[in-house]
Write an enzyme that holds these catalytic residues in place. Structure first.
Site, PDB file in Angstrom:
ATOM      1  N   LYS A   1       0.837  -1.203   0.000  1.00  0.00           N
ATOM      2  CA  LYS A   1       0.000   0.000   0.000  1.00  0.00           C
ATOM      3  C   LYS A   1       0.867   1.246   0.000  1.00  0.00           C
ATOM      4  O   LYS A   1       0.642   2.177  -0.784  1.00  0.00           O
ATOM      5  CB  LYS A   1      -0.901   0.008   1.257  1.00  0.00           C
ATOM      6  CG  LYS A   1      -2.056  -0.962   1.192  1.00  0.00           C
ATOM      7  CD  LYS A   1      -2.749  -1.115   2.543  1.00  0.00           C
ATOM      8  CE  LYS A   1      -3.771  -2.253   2.458  1.00  0.00           C
ATOM      9  NZ  LYS A   1      -4.216  -2.773   3.733  1.00  0.00           N
TER      10      LYS A   1
ATOM     11  N   GLN B   1      -5.211  -1.988   9.669  1.00  0.00           N
ATOM     12  CA  GLN B   1      -4.961  -3.271   8.998  1.00  0.00           C
ATOM     13  C   GLN B   1      -5.564  -4.422   9.811  1.00  0.00           C
ATOM     14  O   GLN B   1      -5.327  -4.537  11.015  1.00  0.00           O
ATOM     15  CB  GLN B   1      -3.443  -3.461   8.818  1.00  0.00           C
ATOM     16  CG  GLN B   1      -3.052  -4.707   8.056  1.00  0.00           C
ATOM     17  CD  GLN B   1      -3.496  -4.696   6.595  1.00  0.00           C
ATOM     18  OE1 GLN B   1      -3.596  -3.652   5.961  1.00  0.00           O
ATOM     19  NE2 GLN B   1      -3.778  -5.870   6.057  1.00  0.00           N
TER      20      GLN B   1
ATOM     21  N   ASP C   1     -11.400   2.452   4.214  1.00  0.00           N
ATOM     22  CA  ASP C   1     -11.768   1.068   3.904  1.00  0.00           C
ATOM     23  C   ASP C   1     -13.261   0.915   3.613  1.00  0.00           C
ATOM     24  O   ASP C   1     -13.703  -0.152   3.194  1.00  0.00           O
ATOM     25  CB  ASP C   1     -11.450   0.188   5.125  1.00  0.00           C
ATOM     26  CG  ASP C   1     -10.292  -0.762   4.868  1.00  0.00           C
ATOM     27  OD1 ASP C   1     -10.022  -1.053   3.695  1.00  0.00           O
ATOM     28  OD2 ASP C   1      -9.693  -1.201   5.855  1.00  0.00           O
TER      29      ASP C   1
HETATM   30  N1  GUN Z   1      -6.528  -7.170   5.572  1.00  0.00           N
HETATM   31  C1  GUN Z   1      -6.621  -7.828   4.403  1.00  0.00           C
HETATM   32  N2  GUN Z   1      -7.299  -7.079   3.505  1.00  0.00           N
HETATM   33  C2  GUN Z   1      -7.639  -5.932   4.128  1.00  0.00           C
HETATM   34  C3  GUN Z   1      -8.335  -4.753   3.727  1.00  0.00           C
HETATM   35  O1  GUN Z   1      -8.813  -4.607   2.599  1.00  0.00           O
HETATM   36  N3  GUN Z   1      -8.482  -3.798   4.664  1.00  0.00           N
HETATM   37  C4  GUN Z   1      -7.977  -3.937   5.925  1.00  0.00           C
HETATM   38  N4  GUN Z   1      -8.173  -2.941   6.781  1.00  0.00           N
HETATM   39  N5  GUN Z   1      -7.334  -4.995   6.334  1.00  0.00           N
HETATM   40  C5  GUN Z   1      -7.149  -5.994   5.431  1.00  0.00           C
END
Ligand code: GUN
Length: 301
Positions: free
Chosen positions: A58, A102, A125
């Site tokens: 990211k 996360q 998100d």
């Molecule tokens: N863990 C795996 N995929 C994601 C996601 O799209 N968002 C978040 N916050 N955690 C994740």
């Protein structure tokens, strides 16, 4: 053999992601003229190797576009109060238009309370309960990144959704449930008949065999083989599982929840792992951060 099947499509998430990211440039420029650089704060708790890789990917994607992306890395035993305090600070910090926690979080933490503390206006998100409510009722809001990315893949490849039977295996709050809401919505892409299956579903195979579009998000390596899939179906594989492989330097390789080599012989289209849904999730996170920055600046979309 694949080469003989002119109707087969490999659904290339990298290609769709690139197309979308190219289109972000003018929106980022417009914000920059106003002195705004879209910014994301990521909270990572603990040292889960897969989460660290996701967070690093990211960061790189944001940096590549000249956007702000800061990671707040906390110890695996960080307290609930410490995380809630940090979120409140980030809610107030104008440098950030989006905040992402996360997932998964260590088990001593209350995930719902943490997500709920993020300002809905900074919910990168799209999983704050307020935004889930807006999405469920078809209002404008940030959408959960993986489901949104899947819609973009279906749209790009002009795969018909209306009236089709979509079977989603997996009922998580960030993939299965929101994807079901989006695909049944009364707009394009949508108007599907949606079935959600999960670990307690009886006759799973019977249901998946009736899917025109099969989405698998269960986190079990190569669980879905060709016996679960109808001839000519479209398969979207959300899984990203590490399996040991001593023949490669890292000692592991990534596989999906679908047994790609045999399933691809049977289907009309399928996403690969890696290179399918994964790149779309990050792209839609960038999309949401730009969208939230535009909203702060009261710019039209
Ligand atoms: N863990 C795996 N995929 C994601 C996601 O799209 N968002 C978040 N916050 N955690 C994740």
């Amino acid at each position: 053999m694949l080469a003989m099947r002119s109707d087969f499509q490999l659904l290339d998430g990298k290609l769709v992601a690139r197309k979308l990211r190219d289109a972000f440039a003018s929106r980022i420029d417009r914000l920059r003229e106003l002195g705004i650089v879209p910014g994301l704060a990521v909270i990572l708790v603990g040292d889960d190797p897969a989460s660290r890789v996701y967070v690093r990917n990211k960061e790189r994607a944001f940096q590549k576009l000249g956007l702000v992306s800061d990671v707040y890395h906390l110890d695996s035993n960080a307290s609930q109060e410490r995380i809630l305090e940090l979120i409140e600070e980030l809610n107030e910090n104008q440098k950030y238009h989006g905040i992402l926690v996360q997932l998964p979080l260590p088990s001593h933490l209350n995930e719902f309370e943490i997500i709920e503390r993020i300002s809905p206006d900074k919910d990168a998100d799209g999983i704050h309960p307020c935004n889930i409510g807006l999405m469920a009722t078809g209002q404008d809001c940030p959408l959960p990144c993986t489901p949104h990315g899947i819609l973009k893949i279906l749209e790009h490849y002009e795969l018909e959704v209306e009236g089709r039977h979509v079977v989603i295996v997996g009922r998580s709050n960030i993939v299965g449930k929101p994807l079901a809401l989006l695909l049944m919505q009364k707009r394009s892409p949508g108007n599907a008949t949606v079935t959600i299956c999960h670990s307690k579903t009886k006759n799973l195979k019977e249901i998946t065999l009736s899917a025109d579009i099969l989405v698998v998000a269960i986190g079990r390596p190569e669980y879905i083989d060709e016996s679960y899939v109808k001839n000519g179906a479209v398969v979207i594989d959300v899984g990203t599982n590490r399996v040991e492989d001593s023949s490669v330097q890292s000692g592991y390789r990534l596989v999906g929840d679908v047994k790609f080599p045999s399933v691809k012989e049977k289907v009309r289209a399928i996403t690969p792992v890696p290179g399918g849904v994964g790149p779309m999730t990050i792209t839609m996170l960038i999309y949401n951060t730009i969208y939230l920055a535009e909203k702060t600046a009261a710019l039209p979309k």
